[in-house]
Design a protein around this motif. Sequence first.
Motif, PDB file in Angstrom:
ATOM      1  N   CYS A   1      67.702  59.454 -23.149  1.00  0.00           N
ATOM      2  CA  CYS A   1      67.293  60.686 -22.281  1.00  0.00           C
ATOM      3  C   CYS A   1      67.438  60.563 -20.881  1.00  0.00           C
ATOM      4  CB  CYS A   1      65.574  60.880 -22.561  1.00  0.00           C
ATOM      5  SG  CYS A   1      65.462  61.099 -24.249  1.00  0.00           S
ATOM      6  N   PRO A   2      67.973  61.847 -20.457  1.00  0.00           N
ATOM      7  CA  PRO A   2      67.975  61.819 -18.931  1.00  0.00           C
ATOM      8  C   PRO A   2      67.025  61.217 -17.954  1.00  0.00           C
ATOM      9  CG  PRO A   2      68.559  63.992 -19.872  1.00  0.00           C
ATOM     10  CD  PRO A   2      67.836  63.039 -20.877  1.00  0.00           C
ATOM     11  N   GLY A   3      67.280  60.561 -16.799  1.00  0.00           N
ATOM     12  CA  GLY A   3      66.416  60.264 -15.879  1.00  0.00           C
ATOM     13  C   GLY A   3      67.047  58.970 -15.175  1.00  0.00           C
TER      14      GLY A   3
ATOM     15  N   ASP B   1      68.429  70.074 -17.372  1.00  0.00           N
ATOM     16  CA  ASP B   1      67.970  71.445 -16.728  1.00  0.00           C
ATOM     17  C   ASP B   1      68.041  71.530 -15.203  1.00  0.00           C
ATOM     18  OD1 ASP B   1      67.616  72.250 -19.528  1.00  0.00           O
ATOM     19  OD2 ASP B   1      65.396  71.510 -19.166  1.00  0.00           O
ATOM     20  N   GLY B   2      69.254  70.751 -14.783  1.00  0.00           N
ATOM     21  CA  GLY B   2      69.312  70.837 -13.134  1.00  0.00           C
ATOM     22  C   GLY B   2      68.322  69.904 -12.407  1.00  0.00           C
ATOM     23  N   TYR B   3      67.491  69.092 -13.158  1.00  0.00           N
ATOM     24  CA  TYR B   3      66.595  68.169 -12.438  1.00  0.00           C
ATOM     25  C   TYR B   3      66.987  66.795 -12.782  1.00  0.00           C
ATOM     26  CZ  TYR B   3      63.694  72.515 -11.433  1.00  0.00           C
ATOM     27  OH  TYR B   3      63.359  73.676 -11.087  1.00  0.00           O
ATOM     28  N   PHE B   4      66.663  66.038 -11.625  1.00  0.00           N
ATOM     29  CA  PHE B   4      66.841  64.555 -11.644  1.00  0.00           C
ATOM     30  C   PHE B   4      65.234  64.075 -11.907  1.00  0.00           C
ATOM     31  CE2 PHE B   4      67.055  60.655  -9.080  1.00  0.00           C
ATOM     32  CZ  PHE B   4      67.231  59.741 -10.076  1.00  0.00           C
ATOM     33  N   TYR B   5      64.793  63.355 -12.894  1.00  0.00           N
ATOM     34  CA  TYR B   5      63.431  62.893 -12.908  1.00  0.00           C
ATOM     35  C   TYR B   5      63.231  61.535 -12.815  1.00  0.00           C
ATOM     36  CZ  TYR B   5      62.800  67.576 -15.370  1.00  0.00           C
ATOM     37  OH  TYR B   5      62.596  68.763 -15.796  1.00  0.00           O
TER      38      TYR B   5
ATOM     39  N   ARG C   1      48.528  61.780  -9.336  1.00  0.00           N
ATOM     40  CA  ARG C   1      49.363  62.063 -10.299  1.00  0.00           C
ATOM     41  C   ARG C   1      49.972  61.310 -11.245  1.00  0.00           C
ATOM     42  NH1 ARG C   1      54.102  64.222  -6.539  1.00  0.00           N
ATOM     43  NH2 ARG C   1      54.173  61.909  -6.052  1.00  0.00           N
ATOM     44  N   GLU C   2      49.362  59.936 -11.182  1.00  0.00           N
ATOM     45  CA  GLU C   2      49.791  58.886 -12.152  1.00  0.00           C
ATOM     46  C   GLU C   2      50.057  58.976 -13.572  1.00  0.00           C
ATOM     47  OE1 GLU C   2      47.878  55.194 -11.273  1.00  0.00           O
ATOM     48  OE2 GLU C   2      49.020  54.780  -9.588  1.00  0.00           O
ATOM     49  N   ASN C   3      49.022  59.937 -14.199  1.00  0.00           N
ATOM     50  CA  ASN C   3      48.726  60.135 -15.248  1.00  0.00           C
ATOM     51  C   ASN C   3      49.410  61.426 -16.060  1.00  0.00           C
ATOM     52  OD1 ASN C   3      47.361  57.796 -16.027  1.00  0.00           O
ATOM     53  ND2 ASN C   3      45.412  58.524 -15.405  1.00  0.00           N
ATOM     54  N   GLU C   4      49.952  62.039 -14.979  1.00  0.00           N
ATOM     55  CA  GLU C   4      50.707  63.495 -15.434  1.00  0.00           C
ATOM     56  C   GLU C   4      52.079  63.399 -15.687  1.00  0.00           C
ATOM     57  OE1 GLU C   4      50.087  66.790 -12.539  1.00  0.00           O
ATOM     58  OE2 GLU C   4      49.128  65.490 -11.294  1.00  0.00           O
ATOM     59  N   SER C   5      52.386  64.186 -16.398  1.00  0.00           N
ATOM     60  CA  SER C   5      53.855  63.972 -16.889  1.00  0.00           C
ATOM     61  C   SER C   5      54.786  64.730 -15.877  1.00  0.00           C
ATOM     62  CB  SER C   5      53.996  64.614 -18.181  1.00  0.00           C
ATOM     63  OG  SER C   5      55.444  65.064 -18.448  1.00  0.00           O
ATOM     64  N   VAL C   6      55.707  63.926 -15.570  1.00  0.00           N
ATOM     65  CA  VAL C   6      56.761  64.359 -14.288  1.00  0.00           C
ATOM     66  C   VAL C   6      57.372  65.371 -14.833  1.00  0.00           C
ATOM     67  CG1 VAL C   6      58.591  62.929 -15.114  1.00  0.00           C
ATOM     68  CG2 VAL C   6      58.218  63.370 -12.728  1.00  0.00           C
ATOM     69  N   VAL C   7      57.624  65.906 -16.080  1.00  0.00           N
ATOM     70  CA  VAL C   7      58.244  67.093 -16.603  1.00  0.00           C
ATOM     71  C   VAL C   7      57.552  68.246 -16.234  1.00  0.00           C
ATOM     72  CG1 VAL C   7      59.050  68.390 -18.520  1.00  0.00           C
ATOM     73  CG2 VAL C   7      59.361  65.724 -18.426  1.00  0.00           C
ATOM     74  N   ASN C   8      56.203  68.204 -16.018  1.00  0.00           N
ATOM     75  CA  ASN C   8      55.328  69.322 -15.671  1.00  0.00           C
ATOM     76  C   ASN C   8      55.179  69.618 -14.211  1.00  0.00           C
ATOM     77  OD1 ASN C   8      55.058  70.007 -18.420  1.00  0.00           O
ATOM     78  ND2 ASN C   8      53.272  68.529 -18.463  1.00  0.00           N
TER      79      ASN C   8
ATOM     80  N   HIS D   1      62.025  57.901 -21.255  1.00  0.00           N
ATOM     81  CA  HIS D   1      61.521  58.633 -22.358  1.00  0.00           C
ATOM     82  C   HIS D   1      60.704  60.045 -21.841  1.00  0.00           C
ATOM     83  CE1 HIS D   1      62.786  55.739 -25.343  1.00  0.00           C
ATOM     84  NE2 HIS D   1      62.433  54.798 -24.509  1.00  0.00           N
ATOM     85  N   LEU D   2      61.285  60.619 -21.245  1.00  0.00           N
ATOM     86  CA  LEU D   2      60.813  61.906 -20.689  1.00  0.00           C
ATOM     87  C   LEU D   2      60.434  63.037 -21.690  1.00  0.00           C
ATOM     88  CD1 LEU D   2      61.787  61.825 -17.282  1.00  0.00           C
ATOM     89  CD2 LEU D   2      59.522  60.980 -17.823  1.00  0.00           C
ATOM     90  N   PHE D   3      61.373  63.136 -22.528  1.00  0.00           N
ATOM     91  CA  PHE D   3      61.537  64.503 -23.304  1.00  0.00           C
ATOM     92  C   PHE D   3      61.305  64.096 -24.980  1.00  0.00           C
ATOM     93  CE2 PHE D   3      64.230  64.300 -19.677  1.00  0.00           C
ATOM     94  CZ  PHE D   3      63.901  65.213 -18.862  1.00  0.00           C
ATOM     95  N   GLN D   4      60.872  65.383 -25.608  1.00  0.00           N
ATOM     96  CA  GLN D   4      60.815  65.443 -27.137  1.00  0.00           C
ATOM     97  C   GLN D   4      61.898  64.918 -27.649  1.00  0.00           C
ATOM     98  OE1 GLN D   4      58.893  68.992 -28.109  1.00  0.00           O
ATOM     99  NE2 GLN D   4      57.129  68.092 -28.742  1.00  0.00           N
TER     100      GLN D   4
END
Length: 203
Positions: A91-93, A152-156, A28-35, A77-80
């Motif tokens: 940004c949150p996280g 949006d109710g999530y902790f990243y 999962r290393e290269n996947e965006s955690v947002v998805n 830096h997770l979000f647009q």
Amino acid sequence: MKKLIYLSLVTISFIAVSCNKNQEVSKRENESVVNFEQTYSEKDVTSIIQSINSSEKVGPGWFEKVKKWFNDHSGTHLFQGCAGGGACGPCPGLCIGGATISGNNNNGDSATPETYADGLRVYGLSLIENKETHEQAMMFVFNLDLADFTKDGYFYIENDISASSNMSSAMGKNNIKFIKGKYIVVFDETTHYYYALVETVMN
């Protein structure tokens, strides 16, 4: 609910479980955690929180062993639209400064005005254990600074990240690693805190 590592496992079993977990994480290393799919369900987290707050300790029999508050940076830096030139933006996280998060013991629920101005926010760490199975898990606890850690109710958590030695020892552990993921945040009416059950490897 996902299986967490049992601390009562013998060393060989612990290494085997740890290796499997690392293999899963590396995919999962290269996947965006947002998805990501959320790691635990709201029902899982709510059930544990209710059990912790119950004087009868019903249900799965979870109880809280240790609770400490720490100051640390927030934001990733997770979000647009997230701006900022440093390792941590607005940004949150969970902010990652290198591969380790650190902090200081804080007896209150909020940062001092000076540390707040420096971008520090307060979160809690709570070690919980199932009385029957002795399975242990870590919960992040949020209060006033919830918006700096969640969206949006999530902790990243953007990448796997280790707790510093002083944080680990404060929780009674040699090592604590928080696993990259998308974690549901649940509000508890009894304590008026927000909780996120985070996948954790610890010994």
